[in-house]
Design a protein around this motif. Structure first.
Motif, PDB file in Angstrom:
ATOM      1  N   PRO A  70       0.820  -1.218   0.000  1.00 50.54           N
ATOM      2  CA  PRO A  70       0.000   0.000   0.000  1.00 50.54           C
ATOM      3  C   PRO A  70       0.854   1.268   0.000  1.00 50.54           C
ATOM      4  O   PRO A  70       2.002   1.279   0.447  1.00 50.54           O
ATOM      5  N   VAL A  71       0.247   2.330  -0.507  1.00 50.97           N
ATOM      6  CA  VAL A  71       0.903   3.648  -0.556  1.00 50.97           C
ATOM      7  C   VAL A  71       0.141   4.582   0.382  1.00 50.97           C
ATOM      8  O   VAL A  71      -1.097   4.589   0.393  1.00 50.97           O
ATOM      9  N   PHE A  72       0.893   5.386   1.137  1.00 47.78           N
ATOM     10  CA  PHE A  72       0.278   6.257   2.135  1.00 47.78           C
ATOM     11  C   PHE A  72       0.605   7.713   1.835  1.00 47.78           C
ATOM     12  O   PHE A  72       1.728   8.030   1.421  1.00 47.78           O
ATOM     13  N   PRO A  73      -0.363   8.615   2.023  1.00 45.72           N
ATOM     14  CA  PRO A  73      -0.095  10.038   1.808  1.00 45.72           C
ATOM     15  C   PRO A  73       0.855  10.559   2.881  1.00 45.72           C
ATOM     16  O   PRO A  73       1.079   9.917   3.910  1.00 45.72           O
ATOM     17  N   GLU A  74       1.406  11.746   2.618  1.00 50.88           N
ATOM     18  CA  GLU A  74       2.306  12.351   3.587  1.00 50.88           C
ATOM     19  C   GLU A  74       1.564  12.609   4.899  1.00 50.88           C
ATOM     20  O   GLU A  74       0.435  13.079   4.914  1.00 50.88           O
ATOM     21  N   ILE A  75       2.228  12.256   5.987  1.00 51.23           N
ATOM     22  CA  ILE A  75       1.644  12.495   7.304  1.00 51.23           C
ATOM     23  C   ILE A  75       1.699  13.987   7.614  1.00 51.23           C
ATOM     24  O   ILE A  75       2.685  14.672   7.316  1.00 51.23           O
ATOM     25  N   LYS A  76       0.610  14.497   8.187  1.00 54.07           N
ATOM     26  CA  LYS A  76       0.585  15.870   8.670  1.00 54.07           C
ATOM     27  C   LYS A  76       1.064  15.885  10.123  1.00 54.07           C
ATOM     28  O   LYS A  76       0.661  15.052  10.921  1.00 54.07           O
ATOM     29  N   GLY A  77       1.916  16.840  10.483  1.00 54.42           N
ATOM     30  CA  GLY A  77       2.530  16.841  11.804  1.00 54.42           C
ATOM     31  C   GLY A  77       1.713  17.538  12.857  1.00 54.42           C
ATOM     32  O   GLY A  77       2.275  18.260  13.683  1.00 54.42           O
ATOM     33  N   ASP A  78       0.405  17.381  12.829  1.00 51.25           N
ATOM     34  CA  ASP A  78      -0.445  18.095  13.773  1.00 51.25           C
ATOM     35  C   ASP A  78      -0.401  17.466  15.161  1.00 51.25           C
ATOM     36  O   ASP A  78      -0.010  16.307  15.331  1.00 51.25           O
ATOM     37  N   TYR A  79      -0.815  18.229  16.131  1.00 50.57           N
ATOM     38  CA  TYR A  79      -0.867  17.770  17.505  1.00 50.57           C
ATOM     39  C   TYR A  79      -2.317  17.781  17.966  1.00 50.57           C
ATOM     40  O   TYR A  79      -3.189  18.384  17.350  1.00 50.57           O
ATOM     41  N   ALA A  80      -2.564  17.080  19.082  1.00 54.00           N
ATOM     42  CA  ALA A  80      -3.911  17.022  19.651  1.00 54.00           C
ATOM     43  C   ALA A  80      -3.951  17.848  20.925  1.00 54.00           C
ATOM     44  O   ALA A  80      -2.920  18.110  21.556  1.00 54.00           O
ATOM     45  N   GLY A 122      -4.322   4.387   3.643  1.00 52.15           N
ATOM     46  CA  GLY A 122      -3.587   4.399   2.381  1.00 52.15           C
ATOM     47  C   GLY A 122      -4.432   3.870   1.247  1.00 52.15           C
ATOM     48  O   GLY A 122      -5.625   3.613   1.388  1.00 52.15           O
ATOM     49  N   THR A 123      -3.791   3.696   0.097  1.00 49.79           N
ATOM     50  CA  THR A 123      -4.443   3.145  -1.092  1.00 49.79           C
ATOM     51  C   THR A 123      -3.577   2.023  -1.644  1.00 49.79           C
ATOM     52  O   THR A 123      -2.387   1.920  -1.335  1.00 49.79           O
ATOM     53  N   ASP A 124      -4.179   1.167  -2.475  1.00 49.79           N
ATOM     54  CA  ASP A 124      -3.450   0.038  -3.036  1.00 49.79           C
ATOM     55  C   ASP A 124      -3.542   0.074  -4.555  1.00 49.79           C
ATOM     56  O   ASP A 124      -4.639   0.122  -5.114  1.00 49.79           O
ATOM     57  N   ALA A 125      -2.386   0.040  -5.224  1.00 49.59           N
ATOM     58  CA  ALA A 125      -2.349   0.153  -6.688  1.00 49.59           C
ATOM     59  C   ALA A 125      -2.993  -1.038  -7.374  1.00 49.59           C
ATOM     60  O   ALA A 125      -3.426  -0.934  -8.524  1.00 49.59           O
ATOM     61  N   ASP A 126      -3.066  -2.187  -6.689  1.00 49.54           N
ATOM     62  CA  ASP A 126      -3.634  -3.391  -7.285  1.00 49.54           C
ATOM     63  C   ASP A 126      -5.117  -3.545  -6.986  1.00 49.54           C
ATOM     64  O   ASP A 126      -5.724  -4.538  -7.366  1.00 49.54           O
ATOM     65  N   ARG A 181     -11.360   0.250  10.930  1.00 46.24           N
ATOM     66  CA  ARG A 181     -10.781  -0.922  10.252  1.00 46.24           C
ATOM     67  C   ARG A 181     -10.779  -0.795   8.731  1.00 46.24           C
ATOM     68  O   ARG A 181      -9.932  -1.367   8.056  1.00 46.24           O
ATOM     69  N   SER A 182     -11.713  -0.029   8.204  1.00 45.71           N
ATOM     70  CA  SER A 182     -11.842   0.060   6.744  1.00 45.71           C
ATOM     71  C   SER A 182     -11.091   1.233   6.148  1.00 45.71           C
ATOM     72  O   SER A 182     -10.569   1.146   5.031  1.00 45.71           O
ATOM     73  N   THR A 183     -11.023   2.367   6.863  1.00 47.90           N
ATOM     74  CA  THR A 183     -10.443   3.589   6.287  1.00 47.90           C
ATOM     75  C   THR A 183      -9.081   3.937   6.846  1.00 47.90           C
ATOM     76  O   THR A 183      -8.348   4.716   6.230  1.00 47.90           O
ATOM     77  N   GLY A 184      -8.739   3.431   8.021  1.00 49.89           N
ATOM     78  CA  GLY A 184      -7.479   3.816   8.646  1.00 49.89           C
ATOM     79  C   GLY A 184      -7.538   5.146   9.370  1.00 49.89           C
ATOM     80  O   GLY A 184      -6.499   5.662   9.807  1.00 49.89           O
ATOM     81  N   MET A 185      -8.738   5.724   9.516  1.00 53.75           N
ATOM     82  CA  MET A 185      -8.862   6.994  10.215  1.00 53.75           C
ATOM     83  C   MET A 185      -8.699   6.765  11.722  1.00 53.75           C
ATOM     84  O   MET A 185      -9.398   5.959  12.309  1.00 53.75           O
ATOM     85  N   LEU A 186      -7.738   7.498  12.328  1.00 50.34           N
ATOM     86  CA  LEU A 186      -7.518   7.429  13.768  1.00 50.34           C
ATOM     87  C   LEU A 186      -8.367   8.476  14.460  1.00 50.34           C
ATOM     88  O   LEU A 186      -8.531   9.595  13.947  1.00 50.34           O
ATOM     89  N   SER A 187      -8.898   8.129  15.636  1.00 45.60           N
ATOM     90  CA  SER A 187      -9.676   9.086  16.418  1.00 45.60           C
ATOM     91  C   SER A 187      -9.292   8.938  17.882  1.00 45.60           C
ATOM     92  O   SER A 187      -9.071   7.826  18.362  1.00 45.60           O
TER      93      SER A 187
END
Length: 735
Positions: free
Chosen positions: A169-179, A191-195, A251-257
Motif C-alpha cells: 500500500p501507498v500512504f499520503p504524507e503524514i501531517k505533523g499536527d498535535y492534539a 492508504g491506497t493500493d495500486a492493485d 478498520r476500513s479507512t485507517g482513520m484514527l480518532s
C-alpha cells in the motif's frame, strides 16, 4: 537472497555506530516497476525527530533484510540510499509549536528480482531494525533505550505457474499536527493500493526488535515473534493514548480518532493487512507518535442571517422566496469572539452541481472581541428553482484556531423565480399517453423534445418505481440543440400480467444553465392486456411419416423438416430420438430458429452396427417446434424409420465364352450382376488368371466389366471373393 538477487543490490554495508534518540515512526515498502528490468523498488519511509534527535544518527544508507516466512530463513539483504528529506507539514501552518519538528526521510533502491526465486507459497517478509526511539515518549518504559523494528510481509512473486504482481500500500504524507487535551482529534492514517486490494487496519503494540544502545544498527534477524515495546503501568494496546475516548482506528479507512486526557508524547502502531479476493496476501506495520498539548480554549465563529423585512434571525426551517425584480444580493453576518482572528467564509449549493452565487468578501480579520462582520451573497442568473424546489446554500465560516480551525455552518433555503428562460416541451408519436401492450408483442414509438429558445436539451426516460432496463425497455438518453428525438422500443416480458400498468416519465431538460437544468416531464402509461397466441406447426417433406430402408442402399435417407407459425413470433425447431442419441447414431440434423417459418434438412446413412445382430431395427424421431412468445406453444411430428439388412443374394450365372472383337456383341465379361453387399457378407476382390496360373486382372473395388482387348484368346478362370463366400469359374476368350 539468492545469488541472482545479490548481483543487483549494493554490496557496501556500513553500520552507523551513532547512538540516537531520534525515531518518530515510519514504514517499509515494496512497489513493482511495470515493464522495467529493475522491476521492484524497495525501501523505507522514516520520520526523524528534528529537534531532539542526534544529527549523527541520520543514516545515509539503511540496510533492509529479507526472510522466508515459512522457516524464517535469511534470503538476503539490500542497502537503500537516502533519496529525499523534507519537513512534515501541518494542516494549519500557523499552528506549529516549537517543541514539534519532524523530518520525513525516504530511502529507496531499484533492483531486479527474478519471480521464480521467490515462489514459496507462504511468502516473505522484510525488516529494518534500528535503535533508538525518541527519548521523550510518554507511554513506554525507557523510551530512549527502545529500538524500532519496521516489518512488511509480501506474497510470492511467482504463484500458480505465473508471475504474481503486487505492490504494498501507498500512504499520503503524514501531517505533523498535535492534539489538545480533552478535545476530539482525527488523524488520517489510511492508504491506497495500486492493485485494488482491500486494506484492513488494526492497532498493535509497536515492535522493538533486537537493536539496542550498544549496537544501534544490528543486522536483522528472522523471527515469527519479534520483541515489542513495554508499556508503562496502566497502558495497553487498547488505550495507547489514554483519555475520555482512547485511540481507535477505523478498520476500513485507517482513520484514527482520539480524545486524549493528558499532555504527553505517545507512540502507537497500526497494522495494515492486504487482502485480494478475500485472501490475505500481505501485511505491514506503521509507527508514529502523537503529541498532546494543553491548548487554550477557543470558541468557533457564528453565522447569522436576518431576512429582509424580518425582525428575527433566520432558522433552517424557513424558505426564502426571491421574486422577479427583487435584488440579487442579500447580507449575512459572521461574529467571532477572538481578536485578530482570520475568518474565512465559503459556500456551496448542495443540490446543484454548480453554485451560481458568490460570497463577497470571502475573508475577514476581527478587530475587537465578538466582532461582527458583514458579507454579501449575490445570486447569478442561473440560480433559479423549478417545480417549487428550493436550492440549499450551505455557508461555512472557519477561523484560524489551533491545532484545527473551528467552524460554523448555516444552511439557507432559497426559492427564486425564473426570469426569462422559456420551458421546453416533450411529446411522443403516440396518439395518447395510454398504450395497451401484450406480453411478447413489440412496442415502438418516438419521443421528441423541443425548446422555443433553441437552448441545448437533454432527453431521457425513467420508470416510476422501477428500472426500465430491468423490464427490457430500451430508451437511450440523447442530447441536442433546439430539437431532440429518440426511439423507444420494448417487448413486454412474459411475466407482465394482464391489468398491470407501468408508467415511464420522459423528461426533456433545458441545459442553458449547466448543473441547474429546467426539466419538463411527460408520463406514458403502459397497460398490459392478455397475450393471444396461435400454436406453431411442424411437418416433413415425406408423403407419410414412415420409412423402411435397406442398409447399403446408395441414396441414404434424406428429407426436409418444416416449421411455421401464424403469428410473428420467433420459433425454434429441434429434434430428439426416443431412447437413443441422434448424433451417436450418425443422424445429421441442425436445430434452427427464425420468424414465421424455419426449414432444416435431415440426412442419415445407417450402418450395420446399428442392427446389433438383428435383421431389423426401428427408430422413432420427434421433430418439435416451439414459439418464443410469452404464451409458449409447441407442435410435434414423429417419423418412424425401420432399417433392415438386405440379405444374401445368389451369385448370377456367368457366361463361359466372350468374343472381344469390337463388334459390340459379347465383348466383355460382365460383373454388374454381383450380389449387393449386406451386413454379414461384403465384396472383397476379383481375380482372373490365364491357363498357366498367371494373374491378368485384379480389383478390390467392385468392377464394372472386364473387356480384354489386348490379350490372346484362350482359356481363363476367375475367382470372386466375398467376406463369407466365393465363386470360381472358367471363361473362354475367342478372337
Amino acid at each position: 537472497m539468492k545469488k541472482r538477487f545479490i548481483l543487483f543490490i549494493l554490496m557496501l554495508f556500513a553500520l552507523c555506530d551513532a547512538r540516537a534518540t531520534h525515531i518518530v515512526g515510519g514504514q517499509l515498502f515494496i512497489t513493482q516497476n511495470q515493464d522495467s528490468y529493475y522491476n521492484y523498488n524497495m525501501g523505507l519511509t522514516m520520520y526523524f525527530d528534528a529537534l531532539n534527535g542526534n544529527p549523527g544518527a541520520e543514516d545515509q544508507v539503511v540496510t533492509i533484510y529479507v526472510f522466508r516466512k515459512r522457516d524464517n530463513m535469511a534470503i538476503g539483504w539490500l542497502e537503500a540510499p537516502k533519496i529525499e528529506r523534507k519537513s512534515v507539514n501541518y494542516a494549519n501552518p500557523l499552528c506549529g509549536i516549537s517543541t514539534l519538528q519532524t523530518w520525513q526521510i525516504t530511502y529507496s533502491t531499484a533492483l531486479h528480482l527474478t519471480p521464480t526465486d521467490f515462489d514459496d507459497p507462504q511468502g516473505y517478509y522484510m525488516v529494518w531494525d534500528r535503535c533508538c526511539r525518541n527519548g521523550t515518549i510518554t507511554n513506554i518504559q525507557a523510551p530512549g533505550d527502545a529500538g524500532s523494528l519496521f516489518y512488511l510481509e509480501f506474497p510470492p512473486l511467482f504463484k500458480n505457474n505465473a508471475n504474481f504482481k503486487n505492490s504494498s500500500p501507498v500512504f499520503p504524507e503524514i501531517k505533523g499536527d498535535y492534539a489538545c487535551v480533552n478535545s476530539p482529534f482525527l488523524f488520517n492514517f489510511g492508504g491506497t493500493d495500486a492493485d485494488g486490494d482491500s486494506l484492513v487496519y488494526s492497532l498493535i503494540t509497536p515492535m522493538q526488535g533486537y537493536s539496542d544502545k550498544s549496537n544501534p544498527s544490528a543486522p536483522g534477524r528472522g523471527s515469527s515473534n519479534y520483541p515489542r515495546l513495554t508499556w508503562i503501568n496502566g497502558i495497553t494496546v487498547d488505550n495507547m493514548i489514554p483519555g475520555p475516548d482512547p485511540l481507535k482506528v477505523n478498520r476500513s479507512t485507517g482513520m484514527l480518532s482520539v480524545t486524549p486526557g493528558a499532555v504527553g508524547l505517545y507512540v502507537f502502531a497500526v497494522q495494515v493487512d492486504e487482502y485480494r479476493k478475500g485472501v490475505k496476501i500481505g501485511s505491514l506495520t506503521r509507527d508514529f507518535q502523537l503529541k498532546v498539548v494543553d491548548c487554550p480554549k477557543m470558541d468557533p465563529p457564528k453565522l447569522l442571517f436576518k431576512p429582509k423585512g424580518s425582525s428575527t434571525y433566520y432558522n433552517e426551517n424557513q424558505i426564502i422566496t426571491v421574486k422577479k425584480g427583487d435584488p440579487n444580493c442579500f447580507e449575512v453576518m459572521v461574529t467571532d469572539p477572538t481578536v485578530n482572528q482570520i475568518v474565512a467564509v465559503d459556500g456551496r449549493a448542495v443540490n446543484n452541481s454548480k453554485n451560481y452565487f458568490t460570497v463577497l468578501p470571502a475573508q475577514f480579520t476581527t478587530k475587537v472581541p465578538n466582532d461582527t462582520l458583514k458579507f454579501q451573497i449575490c445570486l447569478e442568473e442561473c440560480f433559479v428553482t423549478y417545480d417549487n424546489r428550493p436550492i440549499k446554500i450551505e455557508l461555512v465560516a472557519q477561523d484560524g484556531s489551533c491545532p484545527f480551525p473551528l467552524y460554523d455552518t448555516l444552511n439557507i433555503y432559497i426559492r427564486r423565480e425564473n426570469s426569462g428562460n422559456n420551458p421546453p416541451a416533450v411529446s411522443t408519436s403516440l396518439g395518447s399517453d395510454y398504450v395497451h401492450v401484450s406480453a411478447g408483442a413489440p412496442v415502438t414509438f418516438t419521443v421528441y423534445g423541443k425548446d422555443p429558445d433553441k437552448d441545448n436539451l437533454a432527453l431521457s426516460g425513467r420508470g416510476q418505481d422501477f428500472n426500465m432496463t430491468d423490464v427490457g425497455m430500451d430508451f437511450k438518453a440523447v442530447t441536442g440543440t433546439a430539437n431532440v428525438e429518440q426511439k423507444f422500443t420494448w417487448v413486454p416480458p412474459c411475466n407482465a400480467k394482464k391489468g398491470d400498468t407501468l408508467a415511464v416519465d420522459f423528461k426533456v431538460e433545458d441545459m442553458r444553465c449547466e448543473g441547474n437544468p429546467m426539466p419538463v416531464a411527460r408520463p406514458v402509461y403502459f397497460i398490459v392486456d392478455e397475450s393471444p397466441n396461435n400454436p406453431p406447426a411442424v411437418k416433413t417433406s415425406l408423403p407419410i411419416p414412415e420409412i423402411t430402408y435397406q442398409i447399403g442402399s446408395a441414396s441414404g435417407i434424406v428429407f426436409d423438416v418444416l416449421a411455421s407459425d401464424p403469428d410473428t413470433n420467433t420459433i425454434v425447431l429441434t429434434a430428439a430420438g426416443r431412447g437413443f442419441d441422434m448424433k451417436g447414431a450418425g443422424m445429421i440434423f441442425e436445430a434452427k430458429s427464425g420468424v414465421k417459418s424455419v426449414t432444416s434438412p435431415y440426412a442419415w446413412n445407417p450402418e450395420c452396427a446399428l442392427l446389433e445382430g438383428q435383421p431389423e431395427q426401428t427408430f422413432l424421431i420427434d421433430f418439435v417446434t416451439q414459439d418464443k412468445s410469452c404464451a409458449a406453444a409447441t407442435d410435434t411430428t414423429t417419423v418412424k424409420v425401420t432399417i433392415k439388412d438386405n440379405g444374401s443374394a445368389p451369385f448370377p450365372e456367368f457366361p463361359n465364352v466372350i468374343t472381344p472383337n469390337g463388334d459390340g456383341k459379347n465383348d466383355c465379361f460382365e460383373f454388374q450382376g454381383l450380389p449387393a453387399d449386406n451386413c454379414e457378407d461384403r465384396f472383397k476382390d476379383i481375380t482372373i488368371f490365364n491357363r498357366w496360373g498367371k494373374q491378368v486382372y485384379y480389383s478390390e473395388l467392385r468392377p464394372n466389366d472386364w473387356c480384354p482387348d489386348k490379350i490372346s484368346g484362350g482359356y481363363y478362370y476367375f475367382v470372386v471373393q466375398y467376406t463369407k463366400r466365393s465363386y470360381k469359374g472358367g471363361l473362354t476368350v475367342l478372337k
